[in-house]
Enzyme design. Structure first.
Site, PDB file in Angstrom:
ATOM      1  N   ASP A 219      -9.335   2.999  -2.771  1.00 46.93           N
ATOM      2  CA  ASP A 219     -10.338   3.460  -1.800  1.00 46.93           C
ATOM      3  C   ASP A 219     -11.624   3.941  -2.462  1.00 46.93           C
ATOM      4  OD1 ASP A 219      -8.315   2.930  -0.064  1.00 46.93           O
ATOM      5  OD2 ASP A 219      -7.840   5.023   0.368  1.00 46.93           O
TER       6      ASP A 219
ATOM      7  N   GLU B  18       2.287   5.057  -4.218  1.00 49.00           N
ATOM      8  CA  GLU B  18       2.258   5.965  -5.392  1.00 49.00           C
ATOM      9  C   GLU B  18       3.551   6.772  -5.502  1.00 49.00           C
ATOM     10  OE1 GLU B  18      -0.202   5.574  -3.124  1.00 49.00           O
ATOM     11  OE2 GLU B  18      -1.296   4.266  -4.496  1.00 49.00           O
TER      12      GLU B  18
ATOM     13  N   ASP C 285       0.829  -1.218   0.000  1.00 53.75           N
ATOM     14  CA  ASP C 285       0.000   0.000   0.000  1.00 53.75           C
ATOM     15  C   ASP C 285       0.861   1.265   0.000  1.00 53.75           C
ATOM     16  OD1 ASP C 285      -2.302   1.570   0.128  1.00 53.75           O
ATOM     17  OD2 ASP C 285      -2.523   1.396   2.300  1.00 53.75           O
TER      18      ASP C 285
HETATM   19  O1  MIG Z   1      -4.128   6.273   4.348  1.00 53.82           O
HETATM   20  O2  MIG Z   1      -3.863   1.104   5.711  1.00 53.82           O
HETATM   21  O3  MIG Z   1      -6.073   2.008   0.261  1.00 53.82           O
HETATM   22  O4  MIG Z   1      -7.057  -0.127   1.764  1.00 53.82           O
HETATM   23  O5  MIG Z   1      -7.126   0.202   4.552  1.00 53.82           O
HETATM   24  C1  MIG Z   1      -4.915   5.124   4.242  1.00 53.82           C
HETATM   25  C2  MIG Z   1      -5.047   1.820   5.796  1.00 53.82           C
HETATM   26  C3  MIG Z   1      -4.023   3.908   4.137  1.00 53.82           C
HETATM   27  C4  MIG Z   1      -5.172   3.001   2.221  1.00 53.82           C
HETATM   28  C5  MIG Z   1      -5.603   1.738   1.556  1.00 53.82           C
HETATM   29  C6  MIG Z   1      -6.656   1.068   2.386  1.00 53.82           C
HETATM   30  C7  MIG Z   1      -6.111   0.786   3.765  1.00 53.82           C
HETATM   31  C8  MIG Z   1      -5.642   2.083   4.412  1.00 53.82           C
HETATM   32  N1  MIG Z   1      -4.654   2.743   3.562  1.00 53.82           N
END
Ligand code: MIG
Length: 667
Positions: free
Chosen positions: A420, A309, A306
């Site tokens: 999201d 980007e 995660d």
């Molecule tokens: O700033 O880890 O897209 O699936 O639950 C949010 C917390 C960070 C974004 C991800 C989401 C995840 C969440 N993350």
């Protein structure tokens, strides 16, 4: 036939692996004309434009603009130009039909009839790129050639085709147990539970909070004994903290992204101040990839990457600017309303700010490269790092792996989820629309947060979304912190959820086979009707139904309080109204029908002359759990008419794969 023209001096992206294309390019730009800003194609009235992978709006992309610049934006409203991925492949279909791939990891704008309705303008920020034109025998052949060019798609373990549950976050082991028991108690099959950021110690990658998940290795075993896989998250940013090995090694070895002066670049994300690993550097990539061992050693066999980007909450530059503003504007006196409003704006500008991306530098194996020029390669290479590390750590085994950010080429290393979304009806449709365009770009293992990530879901929305999710390779329910609890067993009449989710398991032989077929034959698992029924005026316009494989058509409900929906049948088909113990069938003729779709059924359509393999729910579960090497043919039954054969692709479901390992059976 593929041709390539090179402009400037592009960095290698690794998107293309089977590039006989280099020889073909004779430097002659075709179809397009070179403009000052980029490349222009004059569209005919009837031209449609497909592709762009993970992108907003329609299946036919014409009529809007899109910007490839991987962005963490949790609000996918219609006007948004960028999402998490950058997938610069389109097919123009009409007067001339051909594909275009822009291999350039900087910002690229696709203006597809936005400024001028009859012009397609591709505008790269940096004109260092490879421009590919792909021609073939129609749209499917063009996509196939492109897919061969970019290499074989990732295959997850078979268990990853089961139903999965996530939430931000299950705060401790007992919270996970509660979810597993909740599903078990109402007999709804479940294959995985996700661990979001709170399983870590202070959001530090490759750590496990001992307080919340004591004796983690045994916990993993306890779950495995119930056929539940735990899937932890890994974030891109590494916490700056003395004594934390990942931070200390990374600094010592120079594996972090640098600032202008060559110092380790500081940003802030979940752990507070962090450094970003330089995934564009081969050594750094290998180093980070092998760190996954901390978790594989405990029996973990799946991960999601995660914030790659990469997402930035703020940097010291941004914070300093706000401080300066406060000092200069307000001094020690009262702050005016206008100034407060400006402050609000400035605070909003802190996250994911271009100025910060432009201040980051990579060491691409000796060459210093500004981040902004290669922004779209970051999440891709984080996932490549993980995939290569995991291949070394778990030799011969498949690991579940998917990423939020991606670029074409990453499809060889893992899947993606669609980020999201929200508990909105329109996002069921957006989920559907992204499937074919992602398949065009090689991303086959994909799905959306079922039920919606942000905002509160409803029982009905979740059930309808699941009825689409039954068909998507990644079938995961996920919800954000602070939202209503979204596990199926939290709602009334759990038997309805059981019925819908069981259909996934009943369809597993078909879905798994179609997945493998798409991988090995470079096919799209999901196609717009327009790709198959080229001369059918209605089919070409349909944007809320998809073809799945060569046999099936899906048409999910995506509106509230609906008892059914209108479905267009481009040929005679058998409607299947499926539930956990069986199904009803009804023959329907080509044309438009209003079809009843009860909330506790999965309704889909099989071509009149086709058939598909299905199994009983329990057997479907055991296929998913990998307790058997192959699917016992004797336990398969068939849906649809029997005259046209079916070519079934199967394999062990867990070992490293080559096409020769696949069992192809003709029925
Ligand atoms: O700033 O880890 O897209 O699936 O639950 C949010 C917390 C960070 C974004 C991800 C989401 C995840 C969440 N993350």
């Amino acid at each position: 036939m593929i041709s390539k023209i090179r402009y400037g001096n592009p960095v290698p992206t690794g998107a293309v692996v089977n590039g006989t294309a280099d020889e073909n390019g004779k430097g002659q730009l075709r179809y397009f004309e070179k403009t000052e800003q980029g490349f222009r194609y004059r569209m005919e009235k009837k031209d449609a434009v497909y592709g762009l992978g993970e992108a907003n709006r329609g299946i036919n992309k014409r009529g809007y603009q899109y910007i490839s610049y991987c962005t963490d934006d949790p609000n996918h409203t219609e006007e948004k130009l960028s999402l998490y991925g950058a997938h610069n492949f389109i097919v123009i279909d009409g007067a001339c039909t051909f594909g275009v791939f822009i291999d350039n990891p900087g910002r690229v704008t696709f203006d597809i009839g936005y400024e001028r309705t009859d012009e397609l303008n591709i505008i790269p920020e940096y004109e260092d790129l490879d421009f590919y034109i792909i021609e073939g025998e129609g749209i499917k052949d063009i996509v196939r050639q492109f897919r061969i060019l970019i290499g074989q798609s990732y295959i997850p373990p078979r268990w990853a085709f089961g139903y999965q549950q996530c939430r931000w976050s299950y705060m401790d082991a007992d919270a996970v147990r509660e979810v597993v028991d909740g599903y078990e108690n109402c007999g709804i099959p479940l294959t995985a539970v996700y661990l979001d950021i709170d399983y870590m110690e202070s959001y530090k990658d490759f750590t496990i909070s001992d307080e919340r998940f004591p004796d983690f290795g045994n916990f993993v075993k306890e779950m495995k004994a119930k056929n539940i896989h735990l899937v932890p998250i890994i974030d891109a940013g590494v916490k700056i903290e003395d004594g934390y090995d990942v931070y200390e090694e990374g600094t010592a070895k120079g594996y972090f992204v640098k600032d202008r002066e060559g110092k380790d670049y500081v940003t802030a994300v979940w752990p507070g101040l962090t450094h970003f690993p330089d995934f564009l550097n081969t050594e750094a990539r290998r180093w980070f990839g092998l760190k996954y061992q901390a978790l594989t050693d405990k029996g973990i066999d799946g991960f999601w990457n995660d914030m790659n980007e990469p997402a930035i909450f703020y940097t010291e530059r941004g914070i300093d600017e706000v401080r300066e503003f406060l000092k200069a504007e307000a001094g020690t006196g009262d702050i005016s309303t206008d100034q407060l409003m400006e402050l609000k704006w400035k605070l909003n500008e802190l996250a994911n700010n271009d100025t910060d991306y432009k201040a980051m530098y990579h060491n691409m194996d000796g060459q210093t490269v500004n981040h902004d020029r290669v922004h779209n390669l970051y999440g891709y290479n984080m996932t490549k790092a993980a995939a290569e590390g995991l291949a070394e750590l778990r030799p011969g085994e498949r690991t579940l792996l998917f990423s939020r950010s991606s670029y074409i080429g990453m499809h060889r290393y893992g899947g993606i989820w669609m980020g999201d979304n929200q508990a909105w009806w329109s996002h069921i449709l957006l989920n559907l629309k992204m499937l074919p365009s992602l398949n065009m770009c090689g991303f086959l293992y994909t799905g959306a947060d079922i039920g919606g990530f942000g905002s509160n879901t409803t029982r009905e929305l979740l059930l309808r979304w699941l009825a689409l999710g039954v068909f998507t390779p990644l079938m995961r329910n996920h919800a954000a912190l602070g939202t209503r609890l979204q596990e199926c067993f939290r709602f009334e009449h759990t038997e309805d959820f059981k019925s819908v989710i069981s259909c996934r398991y009943r369809l597993l032989p078909y879905l798994y086979s179609e997945y493998l077929k798409s991988v090995y034959e470079n096919e799209m698992m999901f196609r717009p009707l327009a790709f198959d029924y080229r001369e059918d005026e209605i089919a070409v316009n349909v944007e809320d139904q998809l073809m799945l494989g060569n046999e099936v058509m899906i048409a999910p409900v995506y509106t509230q309080n609906a008892t059914g929906r209108y479905v267009y049948l481009p040929e005679n088909m058998t409607m299947i109204i499926m539930h956990e113990n069986g199904e009803e069938e009804k023959e329907l003729e080509k044309g438009i029908h209003f079809v009843e779709m009860p909330l506790n059924r999965v309704v889909f359509f099989v071509k009149a002359d086709a058939k598909i393999p299905v199994v009983g729910t329990d057997y479907g579960r055991s296929i998913c759990n990998g307790t058997m090497e192959d699917i016992a043919v004797s336990r398969i039954s068939w849906l649809g008419k029997q005259d046209k054969g079916y070519r079934m692709y199967m394999d062990t479901g867990h070992s490293d794969n080559k096409k020769d390992d696949v069992l192809i059976t003709e029925f």
